[in-house]
Structure formats: structure tokens, C-alpha cells
Design an enzyme around this catalytic site. Sequence first.
Site, short mmCIF file in Angstrom:
data_model
loop_
_atom_site.label_atom_id
_atom_site.label_comp_id
_atom_site.label_asym_id
_atom_site.label_seq_id
_atom_site.Cartn_x
_atom_site.Cartn_y
_atom_site.Cartn_z
N THR A 103 0.84 -1.19 0.00
CA THR A 103 0.00 0.00 0.00
C THR A 103 0.88 1.24 0.00
O THR A 103 2.09 1.16 0.22
CB THR A 103 -0.96 -0.02 1.21
OG1 THR A 103 -1.84 1.12 1.16
CG2 THR A 103 -0.20 0.01 2.54
N CYS A 104 0.29 2.40 -0.29
CA CYS A 104 1.04 3.67 -0.29
C CYS A 104 0.02 4.80 -0.25
O CYS A 104 -0.99 4.71 0.45
CB CYS A 104 1.95 3.76 -1.51
SG CYS A 104 1.09 3.69 -3.10
N GLY A 105 0.24 5.87 -1.00
CA GLY A 105 -0.71 6.97 -1.03
C GLY A 105 -1.85 6.75 -2.01
O GLY A 105 -3.02 6.96 -1.69
#
Length: 282
Positions: free
Chosen positions: A239-241
Site C-alpha cells: 500500500t502507499c498513497g
Amino acid sequence: MTDDPKTLVSTDWLARHLKDPDLRLIDASWYLPDAGRDPKSEYDAAHIPGARFFDIDEISDQRSALPHMAPPPEKFISRMRAMGIGDGHQVVVYDGMGLFSAARVWWLFRLMGKTDVAVLNGGLPKWLSEGHPIEDMPPVMRDRHITVSLQNHLVVDVTQVAHASKLADHEILDARSPGRFSGEEPDPRPGLRAGHIPNSKNVYYKTLLNENGTMKTKAELREVFDAAGVDLKKPVITTCGSGVTAAIIFLALERLGVDRKALYDGSWSEWGKYDDLKVATG
């Protein structure tokens, strides 16, 4: 680095294969809004010969309120056909940062069941630094038939992530910076809470890369995951932004032969928006 046309190839490899009739090059440059860069105009001014421009924001599911979610297969097919990218092609993806958004497009091809696709290690900056050719002319593109087979196990939604977070039966790896992960820095997107998904771990995408934008060796990648306390025997969610740098972790895991992995496409743009989803800080 050993060249692998299914994950990562060097600039030397690309220079040798640049004129191969079945090679298709993609410029997948994309930047955060605060970077002040326009990827399409940069592509128009200079790109690796034969490269097509892949617009991550346009080739997406525009029915979704979330940024650049994976496109429906029909849209992916129509855009790739128009770009002359199809069955039997070796695809190489690069970007203008070294290794940033190219991994996202590599993952999209994987999601669509296409495995003859690699990221250019070091991207356009390394290509330019070595004096390789560039051009400003768009390539001649002819329609090419492409078949896709959606690999649903490579992507997860918010419900699946919430379940994994609660049970702690997956390694949830967050590619954002330590400050954004801890909640000490505000999120650059307005309206999102600060912090991270409970039971997730921070593997900042830059720790997987060298200073010149190339990916670290397999041994060094293992050290990064070990240092973050990651158990690679567990299934992994990245996951990330907004699902871009999460693909860098995904690519690193693929390099290490980790099979059980998926990308959370909504990422923090989705999780950080809803008050009924728990947020951890620190």
C-alpha cells in the site's frame, strides 16, 4: 544485476534490444502534484526512441472517485491496441524519476495477465546519463491484437485489507515516507487523516532503491525487509498513497520470488478518507 525481461532490465540490455521488432517501450512518467512537472510535455520534448506515452490518470477507472484506480480490462485493451501494444510483444516500462511510476504500469500489465514486461532499471535519467539516444517524434503506431486475463488475486480492496489488518495474518507494507506513515507529517492530499493502517509496517520505497534510481540487489532487498521486521513467509499486501509506490514494493517482492502478494489499489487515498476505518500513529 541479472537482466530479467519479466521484472527488471538494465540500460545496457535495452540499448542492445532497442531495435528488436517485438520490443514495445512505454514512458510511464507520473509525478505527485507538488513536483511541478508535466510528464506528457516532457515526453513530447524527449523520450527513448519508439516509446509510447502511458497516461496513468487517463488509463484508469474513471468511474471511481479515487485517483488512477486500475482500469477495467476493456479500457486497458482498447488503449493498448491503439498504442500498438499486443500479444507477443516484450514490453519495457520506464519513467523520468529513475524508478517510480514505471512499477505501477508494470503491475497493471501483470494484473491483466501479461508477464513479458519489465521495468527499465534507473529509467530515463540513467539512459540519458550514459549518452543513449532520445527523440522528440511520436512513434508510428499500428493496431495490435491483445488478449488479457485478469489476475484478481494481485489486487485487494478495502474490505480485504480491513480483514487482514484485524486478523494480522498478512504483512501490510506501506511505501510512504516515515513521516507520513507515523502521522507526524500531514498527507499531501486534502481531507485525509494522518497515520497508517493498523498492523502495517513501513517499507519506504526509497529504501529499496539506490541513489541513482536503480533497484537494490536481491541480497540488499532482503536486508531492507528484514530490517523492517517483515516475515516474507506470510502473504503480503502493499500500500502507499494512491497505489503507485506500492508497486515498487510489489516489484521488489517479485524479484525475491515472493508469490503471495497483492496491491491495495485504493491505498491511503481511500483508507485515510473514511472515519469508520481505524488509523494508527507513531
